[in-house]
Enzyme design. Structure first.
Site, PDB file in Angstrom:
ATOM      1  N   LYS A   1      -4.121  23.550  29.624  1.00 41.26           N
ATOM      2  CA  LYS A   1      -3.406  24.825  29.603  1.00 41.26           C
ATOM      3  C   LYS A   1      -4.294  25.866  30.270  1.00 41.26           C
ATOM      4  CE  LYS A   1      -3.357  28.410  27.141  1.00 41.26           C
ATOM      5  NZ  LYS A   1      -3.139  29.427  28.221  1.00 41.26           N
TER       6      LYS A   1
ATOM      7  N   GLU B   1     -16.779  27.463  24.323  1.00 43.54           N
ATOM      8  CA  GLU B   1     -17.683  28.212  25.211  1.00 43.54           C
ATOM      9  C   GLU B   1     -17.135  29.624  25.235  1.00 43.54           C
ATOM     10  OE1 GLU B   1     -19.302  30.323  27.571  1.00 43.54           O
ATOM     11  OE2 GLU B   1     -18.097  29.382  29.127  1.00 43.54           O
TER      12      GLU B   1
END
Length: 481
Positions: free
Chosen positions: A174, A249
């Site tokens: 996505k 992250e």
């Protein structure tokens, strides 16, 4: 205007089940440059189903065959470089020369580094001489949801997709709805490279819709997400219900510690690094800490460097910075610049409003604050724009304390010609990465942080290992293997 509405699911381009139109805005002009469809939970479900069905065969595919497909992809990626660079430049505002070099190049170099690491990676290895019939098996995690950001799109897409492919995982990507065109091109390249159907799938959508559906899906074994800390927390909470592996992250507020003995280019290097990609990098050196006896000169130099940075449209060739990605980011940055002024930091370059000559586009003036302290909002929040905050320090111990006094822990920077001090700093700074004296991390070095900057590591061997489970096997028949 480009219209790309389809998703890539189970090896074919398919229309969304419940389409919602979304305009992609060119941040240089504020005009629509494309229309895509945002997917629904139903679209996420069918993509996950395709990935789940494809997983057993792909996991069982020999690593050499998986590597060969990635090598084919790399050839295609290199051949279609200009298409990718143009897409990234248009949709997220990276100047075209930067898009051709660093934006496209990040995907190219990461893929090469993964291939290098994979060719020597032992997916089945002995435990040790003390246990001759024991083996450690590195086995694919399973179905992975890969959620990527808009600021360095091919950097993050390749760090996730290529590692997952080589590891033997299947996946649903996505991409950010702010910069989806590069990912659609990437899907075309995956298809051309011969990735088996169902192994790689792409569904466009927003975080609240497709992102939430994927991160909480019971048939997704792992989520790898790059983005804001706030969103990372929400994904972790949603994923916890199914006990899936989560790689994050997230944001950063890196300190760039400049000692009085730093080289003559240290300040200029730090300013230009901060302003690169219009400051839209999680590892940007956004807090410049300067030792007291060099502080005044550094502030003056930083202001002069920032004032010489030119701002221009993404389509314009040359060395300049482009716009930030959208109106909400522009307004957020403007608010934080004003907050810095209101809280008493000294504005020495830039400021609020667009640069001179611009009345449209999300262009931000390269801005530098001096005389800040680490409790000010501009020193604590990730601004994600071309805004640098400078603070003084007296001793090495004080520099370490200021640098570590942040929720984040992604990248810190050290500038000193004293090798022993550089090494002490590297071991004292609480971050996943430390870069010293302008030397970048080597090819295949792990990228990732600690604290509110996330967990896990991307790139090289560590990036492969993130998509692998470790299985201990005893009684292995070495004669037949």
């Amino acid at each position: 205007m480009i219209e790309k509405r389809d998703f890539y699911i189970d090896g074919q381009w398919v229309a969304p089940l419940e389409p919602r139109d979304h305009q992609v805005i060119d941040p240089s002009t504020e005009d629509p440059c494309a229309v895509i469809s945002l997917g629904s939970e139903a679209d996420a479900d069918r993509a996950v189903a395709a990935a789940k069905a494809a997983f057993p065969a792909w996991m069982a595919t020999p690593p050499a065959d998986r590597i060969a497909i990635v090598e084919k992809f790399l050839e295609i990626y290199e051949r279609r470089k200009e298409e990718m660079a143009q897409a990234i430049s248009t949709e997220m505002g990276a100047p075209i020369d930067l898009s051709r070099s660093a934006q496209w190049g990040a995907g190219f170099s990461h893929t090469k580094n993964f291939l290098r690491a994979a060719k020597t990676f032992e997916f089945v290895r002995p435990l040790g001489d003390h246990a001759p019939n024991d083996r450690i098996v590195y086995e694919a995690v399973g179905v992975c949801a890969l959620i990527t950001p808009w600021n360095w799109p091919m950097n993050q897409v390749t760090l996730k997709v290529i590692a997952a492919l080589i590891a033997g995982c299947t996946m649903v990507l996505k991409p950010s709805e702010e910069s989806p065109l590069n990912a659609l091109l990437f899907a075309e390249m995956m298809d051309e490279a011969g990735v088996p159907k169902g192994v790689f799938n792409l569904v466009n959508g927003d975080g609240a819709g497709v992102g939430s559906a994927l991160s909480g899906h019971p048939d997704v074994d792992m989520v790898s997400f790059t983005g804001s800390t706030r969103a990372g927390i929400a994904i972790s909470q949603n994923a916890a219900k199914t006990l899936k592996k989560v790689h994050l992250e997230l944001g950063g507020k890196g300190a760039n510690v400049i000692f009085s003995d730093a080289d003559d280019k240290a300040v200029k290097r730090g300013v230009l690094h901060m302003m690169n990609n219009s400051g839209q990098s999680c590892n940007a050196p956004s807090r410049m800490l300067v030792q007291r006896d060099r502080y005044d000169a550094a502030v003056e130099e930083a202001a002069a460097v920032a004032e010489k940075i030119t701002v221009g449209p993404a389509s314009q060739e040359g060395r300049h910075i482009g716009p930030v990605v959208n109106a909400s980011q522009f307004e957020k940055i403007q608010g934080l610049i004003q907050k810095g002024i209101d809280e008493g930091a000294r504005l020495v370059a830039g400021g609020t409003g667009r640069p001179e000559g611009f009345n449209r586009g999300f262009f931000v003036r390269p801005t530098v604050f001096a005389d800040a302290n680490n409790q000010m909002t501009i020193a604590r929040e990730e601004i994600f724009g071309p805004v640098l905050t400078i603070m003084p320090f007296d001793t090495e111990e004080e520099a370490i304390a200021i640098a570590n006094d942040t929720p984040y822990g992604l990248t810190n920077y050290v500038q000193t010609t004293d090798g022993e001090r550089a090494n002490r700093m590297a071991l004292s700074l609480r971050s996943g990465m430390v870069e010293m004296n302008g030397q970048p991390r080597g090819a295949g070095a792990p990228f990732g942080g600690m604290k509110a900057s996330g967990n896990g590591r991307e790139g090289g061997i560590w990036g492969l290992e993130d998509f692998l489970e470790v299985k201990a096997v005893s009684g292995w028949d070495a004669k037949t293997a």
